[in-house]
Design an enzyme around this catalytic site. Structure first.
Site, PDB file in Angstrom:
ATOM      1  N   HIS A 242       0.823  -1.199   0.000  1.00 14.44           N
ATOM      2  CA  HIS A 242       0.000   0.000   0.000  1.00 14.44           C
ATOM      3  C   HIS A 242       0.861   1.254   0.000  1.00 14.44           C
ATOM      4  O   HIS A 242       2.073   1.188   0.229  1.00 14.44           O
ATOM      5  CB  HIS A 242      -0.926   0.016   1.221  1.00 14.44           C
ATOM      6  CG  HIS A 242      -2.076  -0.932   1.116  1.00 14.44           C
ATOM      7  ND1 HIS A 242      -1.947  -2.291   1.340  1.00 14.44           N
ATOM      8  CD2 HIS A 242      -3.381  -0.734   0.797  1.00 14.44           C
ATOM      9  CE1 HIS A 242      -3.122  -2.882   1.171  1.00 14.44           C
ATOM     10  NE2 HIS A 242      -4.000  -1.956   0.842  1.00 14.44           N
TER      11      HIS A 242
ATOM     12  N   LYS B 284      -0.636   4.840   4.528  1.00 10.84           N
ATOM     13  CA  LYS B 284      -1.509   3.899   5.233  1.00 10.84           C
ATOM     14  C   LYS B 284      -0.879   3.556   6.571  1.00 10.84           C
ATOM     15  O   LYS B 284       0.231   3.030   6.641  1.00 10.84           O
ATOM     16  CB  LYS B 284      -1.726   2.638   4.396  1.00 10.84           C
ATOM     17  CG  LYS B 284      -2.736   1.657   5.005  1.00 10.84           C
ATOM     18  CD  LYS B 284      -3.046   0.533   4.046  1.00 10.84           C
ATOM     19  CE  LYS B 284      -3.998  -0.493   4.650  1.00 10.84           C
ATOM     20  NZ  LYS B 284      -5.290   0.113   5.040  1.00 10.84           N
TER      21      LYS B 284
END
Length: 252
Positions: free
Chosen positions: A149, A153
């Protein structure tokens, strides 16, 4: 009849896109947003949608059928719990819920006979990957997950990876393999997390066997990839009376 929807977390990138999707969707009516950092509920979003700072006032004044929860790992549990207690059906796209919290929410939804859908990834492609992984692990039980990600995040492993691992463990029907310290152990499945600039949301599940390797991979290149699954979940939760863990459960 149009579904009355509220969005929690409208200032985030996913939240802003969800607001736009609910405003433009012919089956939805955006009746309010929940943002605890806004000073007064009298404030409005784009001059039209009321902004609320607490769930009780949102429930009483806006009377939403569904709350789309897109905040952060700290707020997701109390928001989802309070929505159920106020008779609002939560559709949760925020990751970070712990297994014991999911159990409590499931009990609460069943007690109040109200639908709740947990979808840490609204992408239909990601949901299909989970289904395929739970099928493959029955025949190739030596497996590991790599989830990747963007560097913004905060939580890891991702909710998508955690749900994938739980589904795989449930599907094995046997004691899970031990990860021997590699990655994070989720239900006996090793999960490796990568956070780098330039990424959005990506997941691989690797299955090893004698002389072979099976790789399942899904990539989201734009947050627009989540909107079709979100709309599907908002419609589906209206016909549920319990908690559903995963978008894969509602796509057949």
């Amino acid at each position: 009849m149009m579904i009355r929807v509220a969005v929690a977390g409208p200032r985030g990138r996913m939240g802003a896109l969800a607001v736009e999707t609910m405003v433009t969707g012919k089956d939805f009516l955006l009746v309010g947003v929940l943002d605890r950092k806004m000073a007064e509920k009298a404030d409005t979003l784009a001059g039209a949608v009321p902004i609320y700072t607490d769930m009780g006032t949102l429930a009483q004044e806006a009377q939403p059928d569904v709350l789309v929860e897109l905040t952060n790992h700290e707020s997701v549990y109390p928001h989802t719990r309070d929505a159920i207690l106020n008779g609002i059906r939560p559709v949760v796209g925020t990751s970070g819920l712990k297994e014991e919290q999911i159990t409590k929410l499931s009990e609460l939804a069943s007690e109040h006979k109200i639908g709740c859908i947990l979808a840490p990834n609204f992408s239909v492609g990601a949901a299909l990957l989970m289904k395929f992984a739970s099928m493959a692990v029955k025949y190739m039980p030596d497996a590991e997950i790599i989830e990747m990600h963007h560097d913004g995040k905060k939580d890891f492993p991702s909710g998508t990876a955690a749900l994938t691992a739980r589904m795989m463990a449930d599907s094995k029907g046997a004691d899970p393999n031990q990860p021997d310290g590699r990655g994070t152990d989720i239900s006996g499945v090793p999960v490796h997390s990568v956070r780098l600039p330039g990424l959005l949301s990506h997941q691989e599940v690797l299955f090893g066997g004698e002389g072979q390797l099976l790789t399942l991979r899904h990539d989201s290149f734009s947050r627009q990839s989540y909107m079709s699954g979100m709309k599907l979940a908002v419609k589906d939760v209206m016909n549920r009376d319990r908690l559903i863990d995963g978008l894969d459960k509602i796509i057949g």
